[in-house]
Write a protein that holds these residues in place. Structure first.
Motif, mmCIF file in Angstrom:
data_model
loop_
_atom_site.group_PDB
_atom_site.id
_atom_site.type_symbol
_atom_site.label_atom_id
_atom_site.label_comp_id
_atom_site.label_asym_id
_atom_site.label_seq_id
_atom_site.Cartn_x
_atom_site.Cartn_y
_atom_site.Cartn_z
ATOM 1 N N ILE A 157 -18.662 33.232 -17.074
ATOM 2 C CA ILE A 157 -18.464 34.569 -17.652
ATOM 3 C C ILE A 157 -18.612 34.482 -19.165
ATOM 4 O O ILE A 157 -18.270 33.461 -19.775
ATOM 5 C CB ILE A 157 -17.079 35.141 -17.255
ATOM 6 N N ARG A 158 -19.105 35.547 -19.764
ATOM 7 C CA ARG A 158 -19.327 35.569 -21.212
ATOM 8 C C ARG A 158 -18.105 36.137 -21.932
ATOM 9 O O ARG A 158 -17.596 37.198 -21.564
ATOM 10 C CB ARG A 158 -20.548 36.425 -21.530
ATOM 11 N N PRO A 159 -17.598 35.452 -22.971
ATOM 12 C CA PRO A 159 -16.522 36.023 -23.773
ATOM 13 C C PRO A 159 -17.016 37.219 -24.580
ATOM 14 O O PRO A 159 -18.152 37.222 -25.074
ATOM 15 C CB PRO A 159 -16.110 34.881 -24.703
ATOM 16 N N ALA A 160 -16.188 38.237 -24.707
ATOM 17 C CA ALA A 160 -16.532 39.396 -25.526
ATOM 18 C C ALA A 160 -16.397 39.032 -26.997
ATOM 19 O O ALA A 160 -15.406 38.424 -27.410
ATOM 20 C CB ALA A 160 -15.602 40.561 -25.187
ATOM 21 N N GLY A 161 -17.392 39.392 -27.799
ATOM 22 C CA GLY A 161 -17.355 39.085 -29.218
ATOM 23 C C GLY A 161 -16.442 40.021 -29.996
ATOM 24 O O GLY A 161 -15.959 41.038 -29.477
ATOM 25 N N ALA B 68 -13.943 32.029 -29.475
ATOM 26 C CA ALA B 68 -15.381 31.866 -29.670
ATOM 27 C C ALA B 68 -15.703 31.560 -31.137
ATOM 28 O O ALA B 68 -16.542 30.714 -31.440
ATOM 29 C CB ALA B 68 -16.121 33.111 -29.214
ATOM 30 N N THR B 69 -14.999 32.238 -32.049
ATOM 31 C CA THR B 69 -15.210 32.000 -33.469
ATOM 32 C C THR B 69 -14.824 30.581 -33.845
ATOM 33 O O THR B 69 -15.546 29.889 -34.571
ATOM 34 C CB THR B 69 -14.394 33.004 -34.307
ATOM 35 N N ALA B 70 -13.667 30.139 -33.345
ATOM 36 C CA ALA B 70 -13.199 28.796 -33.661
ATOM 37 C C ALA B 70 -14.147 27.740 -33.111
ATOM 38 O O ALA B 70 -14.460 26.750 -33.789
ATOM 39 C CB ALA B 70 -11.797 28.587 -33.091
ATOM 40 N N LEU B 71 -14.628 27.935 -31.891
ATOM 41 C CA LEU B 71 -15.546 26.966 -31.312
ATOM 42 C C LEU B 71 -16.912 26.985 -31.999
ATOM 43 O O LEU B 71 -17.549 25.955 -32.164
ATOM 44 C CB LEU B 71 -15.714 27.241 -29.811
ATOM 45 N N GLY B 72 -17.312 28.198 -32.433
ATOM 46 C CA GLY B 72 -18.579 28.314 -33.138
ATOM 47 C C GLY B 72 -18.568 27.606 -34.478
ATOM 48 O O GLY B 72 -19.595 27.130 -34.971
#
Length: 271
Positions: free
Chosen positions: A147-151, A264-268
């Motif tokens: 599943i895709r996380p919502a940005g 997602a931001t932290a992993l990016g």
């Protein structure tokens, strides 16, 4: 009272390495206030498992997780703490995920060993901030099991949005653990409501931007012990990971989730 949704499982495990309390989801929940759901409807939902630590009746399930890549599973950081596992996570030799199996007592699906563990080093156990971890699997899941996380800024985070939380956790708040996957409908609540519920106490501190909360104003629908790390999904996207709260399904005490966009931001930015 509950600080984090995995704590009750840790207490059960310290008594003896035996199965956790019983099955029979809901009455009030999925988790609290929920209903049975087929794993085919949520193929990205996985169970974190250690039979050595939590017994075999429910396949050793102690937390939830969600696949965001074929070899990448997100869960709650506190699920992998020594308070829950009774040992450093890398010393739990049979740590694995169970995928494609809705009834933990049945066969089917896959049990996949965890190849690598990354726990957010900024996780704060007092405020509950940064409550996420990444598991890298030893073999890939099926392509459709992601599943895709919502940005950030996604409409799925808008207050009032309907969402669904999934898990095999306590269905009543009294240690009645589900053997079959459950789901519960909740609504995303505003940051103002969440900040009023959790301004800072022994339960934790609500931090807008990295957390969100969800439930119903009248209570009755919520995640509970054993659901930690599982997904909160809205509009087909992952918006949160089950993290913490006070009680299960209480009026004025909604469930708090690690916001997926923050993860997602932290992993990016790189681990």
């Amino acid at each position: 009272m509950r600080r984090t949704f995995a704590r009750a499982l840790a207490l059960a495990a310290t008594a003896a390495v035996i199965p956790l309390a019983s099955p029979a989801p809901a009455t009030a929940g999925v988790v609290i206030g929920g209903y049975p759901v087929d794993i085919a409807e949520a193929p990205w939902m996985v169970a974190l498992s250690s039979r050595d630590r939590f017994g075999g009746t429910r396949a050793g399930q102690f937390c939830g997780g969600v696949a965001i890549g074929r070899e990448t599973v997100l869960t709650a950081a506190h699920c992998l703490g020594e308070e829950v596992l009774g040992a450093p996570p890398r010393k739990v030799r049979d740590l694995r995920i169970v995928a494609g199996r809705g009834d933990l007592r049945a066969d089917g699906g896959k049990e996949i060993a965890v190849r690598d563990i990354w726990i957010n080093p900024r996780h704060d156990a007092y405020t509950n901030a940064g409550d996420f971890a990444v598991l890298t699997l030893s073999e890939p899941l099926d392509a459709g099991s992601v599943i895709r996380p919502a940005g950030a800024g996604d409409a799925a985070y808008k207050p009032g949005t309907g969402a669904v939380v999934y898990g095999w956790g306590d269905t009543t708040g009294n240690g009645d653990y589900a053997s079959s996957l459950r789901a519960s409908h909740v609504r995303v609540l505003s940051d103002a409501v969440c900040e009023e519920a959790y301004p800072g106490s022994a339960d934790g501190t609500y931090l807008a931007g990295s957390m969100l909360c969800a439930g119903e104003t009248g209570g009755g629908r919520d995640a509970c012990q054993g659901d930690s790390g599982g997904p909160l999904v809205a509009q087909g996207r992952l918006i949160g990971l089950v993290s913490w709260g006070s009680g299960c399904g209480r009026v004025g005490s909604p469930g708090v989730y690690t916001r997926a966009s923050g993860v997602a931001t932290a992993l990016g930015a790189g681990r």
